[in-house]
Write a protein that holds these residues in place. Structure first.
Motif, PDB file in Angstrom:
ATOM      1  N   THR A 286     -36.041 -61.928  55.566  1.00 12.34           N
ATOM      2  CA  THR A 286     -37.183 -62.832  55.680  1.00 12.34           C
ATOM      3  C   THR A 286     -36.697 -64.239  55.365  1.00 12.34           C
ATOM      4  O   THR A 286     -36.248 -64.514  54.240  1.00 12.34           O
ATOM      5  CB  THR A 286     -38.315 -62.437  54.731  1.00 12.34           C
ATOM      6  OG1 THR A 286     -38.741 -61.103  55.039  1.00 12.34           O
ATOM      7  CG2 THR A 286     -39.495 -63.381  54.878  1.00 12.34           C
TER       8      THR A 286
ATOM      9  N   ARG B 266     -37.052 -68.667  55.970  1.00 10.59           N
ATOM     10  CA  ARG B 266     -37.925 -69.803  56.278  1.00 10.59           C
ATOM     11  C   ARG B 266     -37.254 -70.616  57.381  1.00 10.59           C
ATOM     12  O   ARG B 266     -36.051 -70.905  57.293  1.00 10.59           O
ATOM     13  CB  ARG B 266     -38.137 -70.654  55.039  1.00 10.59           C
ATOM     14  CG  ARG B 266     -39.368 -71.531  55.094  1.00 10.59           C
ATOM     15  CD  ARG B 266     -39.532 -72.289  53.788  1.00 10.59           C
ATOM     16  NE  ARG B 266     -40.802 -72.989  53.722  1.00 10.59           N
ATOM     17  CZ  ARG B 266     -41.149 -73.796  52.733  1.00 10.59           C
ATOM     18  NH1 ARG B 266     -40.322 -73.974  51.711  1.00 10.59           N
ATOM     19  NH2 ARG B 266     -42.333 -74.400  52.731  1.00 10.59           N
TER      20      ARG B 266
ATOM     21  N   TYR C  78     -42.459 -68.544  58.309  1.00  9.24           N
ATOM     22  CA  TYR C  78     -41.654 -67.452  57.765  1.00  9.24           C
ATOM     23  C   TYR C  78     -41.426 -66.441  58.876  1.00  9.24           C
ATOM     24  O   TYR C  78     -42.358 -66.059  59.599  1.00  9.24           O
ATOM     25  CB  TYR C  78     -42.349 -66.790  56.578  1.00  9.24           C
ATOM     26  CG  TYR C  78     -42.284 -67.601  55.306  1.00  9.24           C
ATOM     27  CD1 TYR C  78     -41.161 -67.536  54.488  1.00  9.24           C
ATOM     28  CD2 TYR C  78     -43.338 -68.424  54.928  1.00  9.24           C
ATOM     29  CE1 TYR C  78     -41.096 -68.270  53.312  1.00  9.24           C
ATOM     30  CE2 TYR C  78     -43.280 -69.172  53.760  1.00  9.24           C
ATOM     31  CZ  TYR C  78     -42.155 -69.089  52.956  1.00  9.24           C
ATOM     32  OH  TYR C  78     -42.077 -69.833  51.800  1.00  9.24           O
TER      33      TYR C  78
ATOM     34  N   GLU D 237     -46.665 -71.498  58.618  1.00 10.87           N
ATOM     35  CA  GLU D 237     -46.910 -72.040  57.287  1.00 10.87           C
ATOM     36  C   GLU D 237     -47.509 -73.434  57.326  1.00 10.87           C
ATOM     37  O   GLU D 237     -48.340 -73.792  56.491  1.00 10.87           O
ATOM     38  CB  GLU D 237     -45.606 -72.067  56.481  1.00 10.87           C
ATOM     39  CG  GLU D 237     -45.777 -72.567  55.055  1.00 10.87           C
ATOM     40  CD  GLU D 237     -44.456 -72.706  54.336  1.00 10.87           C
ATOM     41  OE1 GLU D 237     -44.460 -73.167  53.183  1.00 10.87           O
ATOM     42  OE2 GLU D 237     -43.423 -72.362  54.925  1.00 10.87           O
TER      43      GLU D 237
END
Length: 514
Positions: free
Chosen positions: A361, A363, A344, A329
Motif C-alpha cells: 500500500t 501513497r 493511496y 485522498e
C-alpha cells in the motif's frame, strides 16, 4: 429657367476640355508635356542608367551571398532575405527612381540566374510622372566563403568546438536537445557534428558562432561551461594570434523521472522539501516534486552546481506494477503545468505473480491516472540495494516500499508492435561512432524508442518541437483502445506536413511556368 434650376430638374454638366497630342494628334486630357502616354514613353526612357545585369558571389556549401567587403548573408532562393539583399545591391544605382514593386521571375535552380522584375516611377518631362517595368538579371558566381574554404581544404581546420557532455547511462537528454536545435536552427553554422563518448561535439568556423550555440544550450538545460584555448600560430610582425577554442559544456546529470534523495543542505534551502523527490521536468531549471505531499521546488543551474547531487535511481531501474485498488485522498492540483492527485494505491509487482503474495500500500501522486487493473512503472525500494551517502545522513528516514512514477502502456504497445507511427522526427547530420558495434546500435535504438514513447505520453515534452507526417505510415483497421483505455498518441493537428516534390509535380510546375 431659374425656376427649373431651383427645382433641380436640370443639372449643369461640367466638361473638361481636351487637347491634341503634339506628336500623333490623338485627343487626350491636357498634361504638362502635351504628349500622349504612348508618345511620351517612346521618347523618354525612365529606366535609362539602371543596370540590366548584375553579379552575385555565392557560396554553394553554406548557401550564402557575399555582401562586400567580407560579410556573408545566408538566403534561400526566392526568399524575402534574398529579395532584400538584391535590392540593397541595387540601391546606389536606383536612387534616382522610386521602386514601387519588386518580385522574382522563375528560373531553373541550376541556371545560376536570378531574375528580378522591378516596377519603378520617375519624373519625366515638365513634371510628368511615368511608371515602367524593368527586368534585372543576376548572375551567380560560385566561390567558397572563408570558413567553407578552410573546411574543404582540411576538415579539421575548425576554430571553435563545443564539447557537450552528460554523465548518464542514456541519450534521452541529447535526443530532446537535438529536436530543440533543429526547431530553432541553432546548429546552422556548424562545420561538423560528431558523436563522442557520453556526448556530442559541435565544430564551428568562428568563435562567436560557438558562443551563441553555448548560450542556446544554457537557455535549454542546466549546464556549466568552461572555455580553454590553444595557440595555433603567431605573427610577431602584425601581432596576430590564432587560437583554437574549446568550450566544455556539462549538462546536469539529473533527468526527468529520476528519484532523488536531496542532501540536507539543499532540502533546508528548499523549505525542508522531501528528502525523497521526483524530477518531473527539466528545462533551464529542474522541477522537483515530493510525491507524498505534492510540494514542489525549482532549481536553476546556479543553485544546482552550487550544491550538486546525483540521482538515487534512474528511469532504467523502473519496475512494472499492477494496480489492485485506488483510494483518492485530495483534489487535483497543478505543478509545473502538469496535474497530480494524491491517493493511496494497493500495488503488486508484475514479476511476483505466481511466486508470492507481496502486496504493498503506497501513497502516490498519480491518483487521477490510475484505476484498478491498470499498470504503472515505479521504483522498487523494497527489493533495491541502495548505497547512497545522502540516504545515510537521514537516520530516521523510513523508505516506502515503492514510488510510482508514471502509468504504463507496455501491454497495449506489444499488440501494436511493428505497425509504426503516423509521425516522425528529423535528425542532425551527425557522424555516428560505430566503435561500440552491435551493442551500441541496440542501445541507441532503445533510447530512441523510449524517447518517442515519452513524446506520445507527455504533451508537455512536445512543446517547441517539430513533428512531421509519416507518409509511409499505413493505419491498421484495429483500434488502439484495449480494455477501455486509449493508447497515447500524437494528435494530427500537432503534425507538420513535410514538403516533398516528386518528378510528376516538378514537370507540372515546369509546364505552368512555360
Amino acid at each position: 429657367m431659374s425656376d427649373l434650376a431651383a427645382s433641380g430638374m436640370f443639372q449643369l454638366l461640367q466638361t473638361v476640355g481636351g487637347v491634341l497630342c503634339c506628336i500623333c494628334g490623338v485627343s487626350m486630357p491636357p498634361n504638362p508635356t502635351n504628349m500622349c502616354v504612348r508618345c511620351l514613353r517612346s521618347r523618354v526612357d525612365i529606366t535609362e542608367g539602371l543596370p540590366r545585369h548584375a553579379s552575385l558571389v555565392y557560396c554553394p556549401e553554406c548557401r550564402s551571398y557575399l555582401q562586400p567587403p567580407r560579410t556573408w548573408i545566408r538566403a534561400d532562393l526566392e526568399s524575402k532575405e534574398l529579395l532584400t539583399f538584391c535590392l540593397r545591391r541595387l540601391k546606389p544605382l536606383t536612387r534616382h527612381v522610386r521602386i514601387i514593386n519588386a518580385e522574382f521571375v522563375w528560373t531553373e535552380p541550376h541556371s545560376k540566374r536570378i531574375m528580378l522584375r522591378l516596377r519603378v516611377q520617375r519624373e519625366a518631362l515638365s513634371g510628368a510622372i511615368l511608371e515602367q517595368s524593368h527586368l534585372i538579371e543576376f548572375t551567380q558566381h560560385d566561390n567558397l566563403c572563408e570558413s567553407c574554404s578552410r573546411f574543404q581544404a582540411n576538415p579539421d581546420q575548425w576554430i571553435a568546438v563545443v564539447q557537450l557532455r552528460q554523465h548518464v547511462s542514456h541519450h534521452r537528454t541529447f535526443l530532446h536537445l537535438e529536436q530543440l536545435i533543429l526547431r530553432h536552427g541553432a546548429a546552422a553554422r556548424t562545420l561538423r557534428i560528431k558523436e563522442a563518448d557520453q556526448g556530442v561535439d559541435f565544430f564551428f568556423g568562428n568563435r562567436s558562432h560557438a558562443i551563441k550555440f553555448v548560450d542556446f544550450i544554457s537557455s535549454s538545460v542546466p549546464v556549466q561551461s568552461r572555455l580553454d584555448k590553444q595557440l595555433v600560430s603567431h605573427d610577431p610582425k602584425s601581432n596576430t594570434y590564432n587560437y583554437k577554442h574549446t568550450f566544455s559544456v556539462e549538462i546536469c546529470p539529473i533527468c526527468r523521472e529520476d528519484l532523488i534523495c536531496l542532501p540536507p543542505k539543499v532540502a533546508n534551502t528548499l523549505g525542508n522539501l522531501g528528502p525523497l523527490v521526483l524530477c518531473i521536468k527539466v528545462s533551464n531549471s529542474i522541477v522537483l516534486l515530493d510525491p507524498f505531499t505534492l510540494r514542489s521546488a525549482y532549481l536553476d543551474a546556479k543553485q544546482y552546481w552550487g550544491s550538486p547531487f546525483k540521482a538515487l535511481l534512474s528511469s532504467r531501474q523502473l519496475v512494472e506494477y499492477i494496480i489492485l485498488d485506488v483510494e483518492m485522498e485530495s483534489s487535483e492540483i497543478s505543478v509545473g503545468g502538469l496535474k497530480y492527485t494524491l491517493a493511496y494505491a494497493q500495488v503488486a509487482r508484475v514479476s511476483d505473480f505466481g511466486k508470492n503474495d507481496n502486496i504493498f500500500t503506497v501513497r502516490t501522486h498519480l491518483g487521477h491516472l490510475l484505476n484498478p487493473g491498470c499498470y504503472a512503472l515505479g521504483y522498487d525500494l523494497y527489493g533495491a540495494n541502495i548505497n547512497d551517502f545522502e540516504v545515510d545522513k537521514y537516520r530516521c528516514l523510513d523508505l516506502p516500499h515503492a514510488i510510482l512514477v508514471k502509468k504504463s502502456y507496455e501491454e497495449k504497445r506489444q499488440k501494436r508492435r511493428g505497425k509504426g507511427r503516423s509521425w516522425k522526427l528529423k535528425s542532425l547530420n551527425m557522424e555516428i561512432d560505430n566503435a561500440k558495434g552491435r551493442m551500441g546500435k541496440e542501445k541507441r535504438a532503445n533510447d530512441y524508442e523510449e524517447f518517442l514513447r515519452d513524446l506520445e505520453e507527455n504533451p508537455e515534452l512536445r512543446f517547441n518541437m517539430s513533428l512531421y507526417h509519416n507518409n509511409d505510415y499505413q493505419p491498421s483497421e484495429m483500434a488502439s483502445t484495449v480494455g477501455g483505455d486509449e493508447l497515447p498518441s500524437v494528435p494530427l493537428d500537432e503534425l507538420i506536413a513535410e514538403l516533398a516534390i516528386n518528378d510528376e509535380e516538378e514537370n507540372n510546375c515546369g509546364s505552368m511556368a512555360d
